[in-house]
Design an enzyme around this catalytic site. Structure first.
Site, PDB file in Angstrom:
ATOM      1  N   LYS A  72      31.933 -28.539 -17.892  1.00  0.00           N
ATOM      2  CA  LYS A  72      31.263 -27.685 -18.876  1.00  0.00           C
ATOM      3  C   LYS A  72      31.704 -26.252 -18.685  1.00  0.00           C
ATOM      4  O   LYS A  72      31.768 -25.765 -17.557  1.00  0.00           O
ATOM      5  CB  LYS A  72      29.743 -27.774 -18.644  1.00  0.00           C
ATOM      6  CG  LYS A  72      28.918 -26.954 -19.613  1.00  0.00           C
ATOM      7  CD  LYS A  72      28.570 -27.760 -20.839  1.00  0.00           C
ATOM      8  CE  LYS A  72      27.977 -26.924 -21.948  1.00  0.00           C
ATOM      9  NZ  LYS A  72      28.993 -26.179 -22.732  1.00  0.00           N
ATOM     10  N   LYS A  96      28.199 -22.777 -10.661  1.00  0.00           N
ATOM     11  CA  LYS A  96      27.062 -22.294 -11.468  1.00  0.00           C
ATOM     12  C   LYS A  96      26.149 -23.458 -11.888  1.00  0.00           C
ATOM     13  O   LYS A  96      24.934 -23.393 -11.743  1.00  0.00           O
ATOM     14  CB  LYS A  96      27.626 -21.589 -12.711  1.00  0.00           C
ATOM     15  CG  LYS A  96      26.638 -20.762 -13.491  1.00  0.00           C
ATOM     16  CD  LYS A  96      27.277 -20.191 -14.764  1.00  0.00           C
ATOM     17  CE  LYS A  96      28.456 -19.301 -14.464  1.00  0.00           C
ATOM     18  NZ  LYS A  96      28.995 -18.657 -15.695  1.00  0.00           N
ATOM     19  N   LYS A 108      36.681 -24.745 -18.044  1.00  0.00           N
ATOM     20  CA  LYS A 108      36.847 -23.478 -18.775  1.00  0.00           C
ATOM     21  C   LYS A 108      38.087 -23.564 -19.637  1.00  0.00           C
ATOM     22  O   LYS A 108      39.002 -24.332 -19.336  1.00  0.00           O
ATOM     23  CB  LYS A 108      37.039 -22.320 -17.793  1.00  0.00           C
ATOM     24  CG  LYS A 108      36.721 -20.964 -18.389  1.00  0.00           C
ATOM     25  CD  LYS A 108      35.241 -20.727 -18.362  1.00  0.00           C
ATOM     26  CE  LYS A 108      34.843 -19.373 -18.856  1.00  0.00           C
ATOM     27  NZ  LYS A 108      33.453 -19.098 -18.483  1.00  0.00           N
ATOM     28  N   ASN A 223      27.618  -9.908 -26.187  1.00  0.00           N
ATOM     29  CA  ASN A 223      26.436 -10.776 -26.257  1.00  0.00           C
ATOM     30  C   ASN A 223      25.567 -10.632 -24.999  1.00  0.00           C
ATOM     31  O   ASN A 223      24.378 -10.319 -25.085  1.00  0.00           O
ATOM     32  CB  ASN A 223      26.889 -12.229 -26.469  1.00  0.00           C
ATOM     33  CG  ASN A 223      25.733 -13.211 -26.398  1.00  0.00           C
ATOM     34  OD1 ASN A 223      25.226 -13.506 -25.319  1.00  0.00           O
ATOM     35  ND2 ASN A 223      25.274 -13.691 -27.541  1.00  0.00           N
ATOM     36  N   SER A 360      22.889 -24.084 -22.978  1.00  0.00           N
ATOM     37  CA  SER A 360      23.910 -25.007 -23.497  1.00  0.00           C
ATOM     38  C   SER A 360      23.529 -26.443 -23.144  1.00  0.00           C
ATOM     39  O   SER A 360      23.676 -27.358 -23.958  1.00  0.00           O
ATOM     40  CB  SER A 360      25.274 -24.705 -22.877  1.00  0.00           C
ATOM     41  OG  SER A 360      25.943 -23.704 -23.603  1.00  0.00           O
TER      42      SER A 360
HETATM   43  N1  GLU Z   1      30.696 -18.932 -21.035  1.00  0.00           N
HETATM   44  C1  GLU Z   1      29.410 -19.029 -20.429  1.00  0.00           C
HETATM   45  C2  GLU Z   1      29.523 -18.957 -18.925  1.00  0.00           C
HETATM   46  O1  GLU Z   1      30.474 -18.436 -18.400  1.00  0.00           O
HETATM   47  C3  GLU Z   1      28.615 -20.225 -20.930  1.00  0.00           C
HETATM   48  C4  GLU Z   1      29.250 -21.565 -20.661  1.00  0.00           C
HETATM   49  C5  GLU Z   1      28.539 -22.728 -21.355  1.00  0.00           C
HETATM   50  O2  GLU Z   1      27.541 -22.514 -22.021  1.00  0.00           O
HETATM   51  O3  GLU Z   1      29.043 -23.845 -21.189  1.00  0.00           O
HETATM   52  O4  GLU Z   1      28.629 -19.310 -18.221  1.00  0.00           O
END
Ligand code: GLU
Length: 433
Positions: A72, A96, A108, A223, A360
């Site tokens: 994710k 994370k 990513k 954002n 998400s």
């Molecule tokens: N781009 C965001 C992050 O770095 C959200 C990633 C997501 O929602 O999958 O955490």
């Protein structure tokens, strides 16, 4: 492919992983497993420009580790994107998701370009082209993209639509951060900023900081940065400085951030503005650079723009007592020890900005249930998830006398380590446990 110096993004991430792995007693097998990505797909996107010409853009998707669930993570559009940066960001996504205990691994994606140079139609073609290149690499049960730097709900909508067209089925759970009408979640837009706000409130409680007497500087007004600044100002914090990619504004007594936000929406410029009803006036403020913002003498510094902004070059000049990493990787690993030695409390990115991926996950769960939750329910669950994670990280930090980053890594690595041990380690297969 990529210049040697740019390998530093990933090397930097690995250096930190190995250092913290050693200090927190994580087994070498776990660190070894996490020292390389599962898979990376690199593609060239061939995009028709409005004038009829064709341009080619390098594009990447990294699935780093899926021990805890499908990979994710967001997709960024930025000139600085390369395979190493995407890989480092995918490693951080792995950690994370583990810190906040959501059932995902880390991934990513990115495209190397300046999206501001593209028209709306060109951007749509590029976004769809990305999915054409990646359609067999992603999926609701394998790898789920989302927004990141310079991508948003509209782009996620195009991407979901392209995926569904290719697969000839509805599959909203393939991507998160979509517009609500296309299966997005209530509260996803504000989620990263709200998550950061929840974490800052927890930090303030632990450190007995009273909002009205607490000064904050926020670097980045995209954002994440703008929602964080607005929620903090709304709670009474004195947000004395904000900035965007063009520079920043400073005012000793703090800004009315809601007015600054509205002005930025209308004029695309950051100005020190105060509005009462429809009457707005420009208030006294200084203009400052992004570098100066980082060096302000504030209680809480919030880097919420890009990575690698606090380095050996400026770490000694940072005066803030607390840094909350809302961007991914704003502090380079080489200055971790220096900041810790000076008693600066750093709330690491893998905890401070985990609100985005948490909501998400809620969006993905709703898509799979075919049932939407209310905004109140999303907010309450986000609050609960981040509070649990923050308290657990704080406890590890206290009990094991660790900086918060090391404690957050320890929590994530122990969780991922358990999946590796459950599947069997060298010790197990040698009949020793
Ligand atoms: N781009 C965001 C992050 O770095 C959200 C990633 C997501 O929602 O999958 O955490």
């Amino acid at each position: 492919m990529t210049a040697h110096t740019e390998q530093n993004h990933f090397e930097n991430a690995l250096a930190r992983l190995r250092r913290i792995g050693t200090t927190t007693g994580i087994s070498a097998e776990v660190i070894d497993e996490l020292s390389r990505p599962m898979a990376i797909l690199e593609a060239t996107l061939r995009v028709r420009m409005d004038d009829g010409s064709t341009r080619h853009f390098p594009a990447y998707r990294c699935r780093y580790n899926d021990a805890l669930g499908p990979t994710k993570g967001g997709i960024r559009f930025h000139p600085g994107v390369d395979a190493y940066e995407v890989t480092a960001l995918a490693l951080w996504m792995t950690l994370k998701c583990a810190v906040v205990e959501i059932p995902y691994g880390g991934g990513k994606g990115g495209v190397t370009l300046d999206p501001k140079e593209l028209s709306h139609l060109e951007l749509e073609r590029l976004s769809r082209q990305y999915i054409r290149a990646m359609a067999d690499f992603i999926g609701p049960d394998t790898d789920i993209p989302a927004p990141d730097v310079n991508t948003n709900a509209r782009i996620m909508g195009w991407m979901a639509d392209e995926y569904e067209t290719i697969k000839r089925t509805k599959a909203p759970a393939v991507i998160t951060g979509k517009p609500i009408i296309l299966g997005g979640s209530q509260g996803r837009d504000e989620a990263t900023g709200r998550g950061a706000f929840i974490v800052i409130q927890k930090l303030a409680e632990k450190k007995s900081l009273k909002p009205k007497q607490t000064t904050v500087a926020v670097q980045g007004f995209g954002n994440a940065g703008s929602y964080t600044a607005r929620l903090l100002a709304d709670e009474g914090y004195k947000v004395v400085a904000v900035s965007d990619s063009k520079g920043g504004i400073y005012r000793k007594d703090g800004f009315d951030i809601e007015s600054v936000y509205r002005e930025k929406q209308d004029s695309r410029e950051l100005k020190g503005v105060y509005c009462r009803d429809s009457v707005c006036e420009l208030i006294d403020h200084d203009t400052i650079s992004n570098e100066e913002l980082l060096e302000l003498d504030v209680d809480i510094l919030v880097p919420a723009a890009l990575g690698g902004v606090i380095t050996e070059g400026n770490a000694a000049k940072i005066k803030a007592g607390n840094i909350v990493e809302v961007a991914n990787g704003p502090i380079l690993s080489e200055v971790d020890d220096e900041l810790a030695g000076r008693g600066v409390t750093v709330v690491p990115d893998i905890l401070a900005n985990a609100g985005g991926v948490t909501v998400s996950y809620f969006e993905w769960a709703q898509n799979r249930q075919g049932y939407s939750w209310t905004l109140e329910s999303v907010r309450a669950r986000l609050q609960a998830t981040l509070t649990t994670a923050f308290d657990a990280v704080w406890k590890i930090a206290e009990e094991e006398t660790l900086p918060l980053r090391d404690a957050a890594y320890a929590r994530a690595l122990r969780r991922i380590g358990e999946t590796i041990e459950t599947r069997g380690t060298k010790k197990y297969f040698n009949g020793k446990s």
